[in-house]
Write a protein that holds these residues in place. Structure first.
Motif, PDB file in Angstrom:
ATOM      1  N   GLY A  45       0.831  -1.193   0.000  1.00 30.38           N
ATOM      2  CA  GLY A  45       0.000   0.000   0.000  1.00 30.38           C
ATOM      3  C   GLY A  45       0.868   1.247   0.000  1.00 30.38           C
ATOM      4  O   GLY A  45       2.107   1.168   0.019  1.00 30.38           O
ATOM      5  N   ARG A  46       0.234   2.384   0.015  1.00 37.46           N
ATOM      6  CA  ARG A  46       0.953   3.656  -0.070  1.00 37.46           C
ATOM      7  C   ARG A  46       1.902   3.864   1.105  1.00 37.46           C
ATOM      8  O   ARG A  46       2.986   4.412   0.943  1.00 37.46           O
ATOM      9  N   ARG A  47       1.505   3.449   2.305  1.00 39.43           N
ATOM     10  CA  ARG A  47       2.376   3.626   3.473  1.00 39.43           C
ATOM     11  C   ARG A  47       3.663   2.811   3.335  1.00 39.43           C
ATOM     12  O   ARG A  47       4.724   3.245   3.750  1.00 39.43           O
ATOM     13  N   HIS A  48       3.570   1.621   2.711  1.00 39.57           N
ATOM     14  CA  HIS A  48       4.769   0.819   2.471  1.00 39.57           C
ATOM     15  C   HIS A  48       5.726   1.577   1.536  1.00 39.57           C
ATOM     16  O   HIS A  48       6.938   1.603   1.755  1.00 39.57           O
ATOM     17  N   TRP A  49       5.139   2.163   0.497  1.00 42.31           N
ATOM     18  CA  TRP A  49       5.942   2.934  -0.453  1.00 42.31           C
ATOM     19  C   TRP A  49       6.614   4.105   0.263  1.00 42.31           C
ATOM     20  O   TRP A  49       7.807   4.363   0.071  1.00 42.31           O
ATOM     21  N   GLN A  50       5.855   4.823   1.067  1.00 35.83           N
ATOM     22  CA  GLN A  50       6.419   5.959   1.776  1.00 35.83           C
ATOM     23  C   GLN A  50       7.533   5.513   2.730  1.00 35.83           C
ATOM     24  O   GLN A  50       8.564   6.186   2.845  1.00 35.83           O
ATOM     25  N   ALA A  51       7.345   4.390   3.392  1.00 34.39           N
ATOM     26  CA  ALA A  51       8.366   3.874   4.307  1.00 34.39           C
ATOM     27  C   ALA A  51       9.612   3.454   3.534  1.00 34.39           C
ATOM     28  O   ALA A  51      10.737   3.770   3.943  1.00 34.39           O
ATOM     29  N   LEU A  52       9.436   2.742   2.430  1.00 34.78           N
ATOM     30  CA  LEU A  52      10.573   2.318   1.621  1.00 34.78           C
ATOM     31  C   LEU A  52      11.361   3.532   1.139  1.00 34.78           C
ATOM     32  O   LEU A  52      12.588   3.563   1.208  1.00 34.78           O
ATOM     33  N   ALA A  64      13.562   7.242  13.378  1.00 35.98           N
ATOM     34  CA  ALA A  64      13.614   8.114  12.206  1.00 35.98           C
ATOM     35  C   ALA A  64      12.496   7.768  11.224  1.00 35.98           C
ATOM     36  O   ALA A  64      11.881   8.656  10.633  1.00 35.98           O
ATOM     37  N   LEU A  65      12.219   6.486  11.063  1.00 37.58           N
ATOM     38  CA  LEU A  65      11.124   6.067  10.190  1.00 37.58           C
ATOM     39  C   LEU A  65       9.788   6.538  10.750  1.00 37.58           C
ATOM     40  O   LEU A  65       8.950   7.052  10.018  1.00 37.58           O
ATOM     41  N   ASP A  66       9.610   6.394  12.045  1.00 34.80           N
ATOM     42  CA  ASP A  66       8.385   6.863  12.689  1.00 34.80           C
ATOM     43  C   ASP A  66       8.198   8.362  12.451  1.00 34.80           C
ATOM     44  O   ASP A  66       7.099   8.814  12.112  1.00 34.80           O
ATOM     45  N   ALA A  67       9.272   9.133  12.599  1.00 35.03           N
ATOM     46  CA  ALA A  67       9.187  10.581  12.370  1.00 35.03           C
ATOM     47  C   ALA A  67       8.867  10.890  10.908  1.00 35.03           C
ATOM     48  O   ALA A  67       8.066  11.783  10.614  1.00 35.03           O
ATOM     49  N   ALA A  68       9.470  10.145   9.981  1.00 32.33           N
ATOM     50  CA  ALA A  68       9.227  10.379   8.555  1.00 32.33           C
ATOM     51  C   ALA A  68       7.784  10.081   8.166  1.00 32.33           C
ATOM     52  O   ALA A  68       7.223  10.733   7.285  1.00 32.33           O
ATOM     53  N   LEU A  69       7.188   9.105   8.839  1.00 31.13           N
ATOM     54  CA  LEU A  69       5.808   8.724   8.510  1.00 31.13           C
ATOM     55  C   LEU A  69       4.772   9.438   9.375  1.00 31.13           C
ATOM     56  O   LEU A  69       3.573   9.221   9.203  1.00 31.13           O
ATOM     57  N   ALA A  70       5.210  10.292  10.291  1.00 27.17           N
ATOM     58  CA  ALA A  70       4.291  10.978  11.209  1.00 27.17           C
ATOM     59  C   ALA A  70       3.144  11.708  10.503  1.00 27.17           C
ATOM     60  O   ALA A  70       2.005  11.641  10.971  1.00 27.17           O
ATOM     61  N   PRO A  71       3.388  12.389   9.376  1.00 24.97           N
ATOM     62  CA  PRO A  71       2.270  13.081   8.728  1.00 24.97           C
ATOM     63  C   PRO A  71       1.163  12.148   8.237  1.00 24.97           C
ATOM     64  O   PRO A  71       0.055  12.582   7.962  1.00 24.97           O
ATOM     65  N   VAL A  81       4.573  -1.791  12.180  1.00 27.05           N
ATOM     66  CA  VAL A  81       3.960  -2.871  11.405  1.00 27.05           C
ATOM     67  C   VAL A  81       4.445  -2.800   9.957  1.00 27.05           C
ATOM     68  O   VAL A  81       4.798  -3.825   9.356  1.00 27.05           O
ATOM     69  N   ILE A  82       4.464  -1.597   9.407  1.00 25.67           N
ATOM     70  CA  ILE A  82       4.952  -1.406   8.033  1.00 25.67           C
ATOM     71  C   ILE A  82       6.398  -1.900   7.925  1.00 25.67           C
ATOM     72  O   ILE A  82       6.760  -2.611   6.985  1.00 25.67           O
ATOM     73  N   LEU A  83       7.223  -1.528   8.902  1.00 26.25           N
ATOM     74  CA  LEU A  83       8.618  -1.965   8.902  1.00 26.25           C
ATOM     75  C   LEU A  83       8.710  -3.486   8.923  1.00 26.25           C
ATOM     76  O   LEU A  83       9.444  -4.078   8.124  1.00 26.25           O
ATOM     77  N   ASP A  84       7.951  -4.116   9.802  1.00 21.85           N
ATOM     78  CA  ASP A  84       7.958  -5.582   9.875  1.00 21.85           C
ATOM     79  C   ASP A  84       7.546  -6.209   8.539  1.00 21.85           C
ATOM     80  O   ASP A  84       8.132  -7.204   8.104  1.00 21.85           O
ATOM     81  N   GLN A  85       6.557  -5.622   7.897  1.00 20.40           N
ATOM     82  CA  GLN A  85       6.095  -6.158   6.621  1.00 20.40           C
ATOM     83  C   GLN A  85       7.149  -5.989   5.525  1.00 20.40           C
ATOM     84  O   GLN A  85       7.338  -6.880   4.695  1.00 20.40           O
ATOM     85  N   LEU A  86       7.855  -4.861   5.524  1.00 15.21           N
ATOM     86  CA  LEU A  86       8.914  -4.659   4.536  1.00 15.21           C
ATOM     87  C   LEU A  86      10.092  -5.600   4.795  1.00 15.21           C
ATOM     88  O   LEU A  86      10.713  -6.091   3.844  1.00 15.21           O
ATOM     89  N   VAL A  87      10.380  -5.858   6.071  1.00 14.67           N
ATOM     90  CA  VAL A  87      11.426  -6.831   6.413  1.00 14.67           C
ATOM     91  C   VAL A  87      11.002  -8.215   5.928  1.00 14.67           C
ATOM     92  O   VAL A  87      11.795  -8.950   5.315  1.00 14.67           O
ATOM     93  N   SER A  88       9.746  -8.583   6.168  1.00 17.97           N
ATOM     94  CA  SER A  88       9.233  -9.895   5.738  1.00 17.97           C
ATOM     95  C   SER A  88       9.310 -10.070   4.226  1.00 17.97           C
ATOM     96  O   SER A  88       9.547 -11.172   3.731  1.00 17.97           O
ATOM     97  N   ARG A  89       9.115  -8.995   3.489  1.00 15.57           N
ATOM     98  CA  ARG A  89       9.194  -9.048   2.019  1.00 15.57           C
ATOM     99  C   ARG A  89      10.638  -9.134   1.547  1.00 15.57           C
ATOM    100  O   ARG A  89      10.885  -9.387   0.374  1.00 15.57           O
ATOM    101  N   GLY A  97      19.240  -2.351  15.074  1.00 17.66           N
ATOM    102  CA  GLY A  97      18.566  -1.060  15.152  1.00 17.66           C
ATOM    103  C   GLY A  97      18.807  -0.148  13.968  1.00 17.66           C
ATOM    104  O   GLY A  97      18.354   0.991  13.965  1.00 17.66           O
ATOM    105  N   ARG A  98      19.490  -0.613  12.938  1.00 23.87           N
ATOM    106  CA  ARG A  98      19.722   0.159  11.715  1.00 23.87           C
ATOM    107  C   ARG A  98      18.926  -0.452  10.580  1.00 23.87           C
ATOM    108  O   ARG A  98      19.007  -1.643  10.317  1.00 23.87           O
ATOM    109  N   ILE A  99      18.173   0.389   9.908  1.00 22.02           N
ATOM    110  CA  ILE A  99      17.326  -0.070   8.803  1.00 22.02           C
ATOM    111  C   ILE A  99      18.002   0.318   7.494  1.00 22.02           C
ATOM    112  O   ILE A  99      18.411   1.466   7.320  1.00 22.02           O
TER     113      ILE A  99
END
Length: 147
Positions: A45-52, A64-71, A81-89, A97-99
């Motif tokens: 979904g769009r949030r996955h794209w924004q996180a990537l 830092a990811l949480d801050a970037a996705l805050a809006p 959850v988005i991070l976990d899903q991107l890791v799973s993919r 602790g480094r993404i």
């Protein structure tokens, strides 16, 4: 614009005369839906794209990811959850602790950049550069007025 007119149930506006709030919600909804359809081919979904994109742009910790996705916090799953899903993919890895974006994530991002660029062109079709800039500047000013 008639200051006496009240918008809501029974409002007799035709489509051309609807207030800005209606158009903002309509365009936002259509953008969200169209991006979700576009990204569904990749199973995201769009949030996955924004996180990537955020991780590729340097958001290299969960904070830092949480801050970037805050809006976008009100829409979609939480950043963890988005991070976990991107890791799973296999698109990102979270080690000590480094993404970071993996080669598979980088390849997916490359495909998506092209598709999203084309989609954004479609969204603004028929809108000149000056019109676009004026619209954004107007919305920015209205946002400041309400802040």
């Amino acid at each position: 614009m008639n200051p006496e007119h009240r918008h809501g149930p029974g409002c007799d506006h035709d489509a051309e005369d609807r207030p800005i709030g209606w158009w903002l919600k309509q365009v936002d909804r259509l953008i969200e839906e169209s991006f979700d359809r576009l990204l569904a081919g990749e199973g995201i979904g769009r949030r996955h794209w924004q996180a990537l994109n955020a991780v590729a742009g340097g958001a290299d910790t969960p904070a830092a990811l949480d801050a970037a996705l805050a809006p976008f916090r009100a829409a979609g799953p939480p950043p963890a959850v988005i991070l976990d899903q991107l890791v799973s993919r296999g698109w990102v890895q979270n080690a000590a602790g480094r993404i970071t974006v993996t080669p598979a994530g980088s390849a997916a991002r490359g495909r998506l950049i092209v598709a999203i660029r084309d989609h954004r062109t479609r969204i603004t079709e028929g809108v000149g550069e000056a019109e676009y800039r004026t619209t954004v500047a107007t919305l920015r000013r209205m946002s400041r007025n309400l802040s």
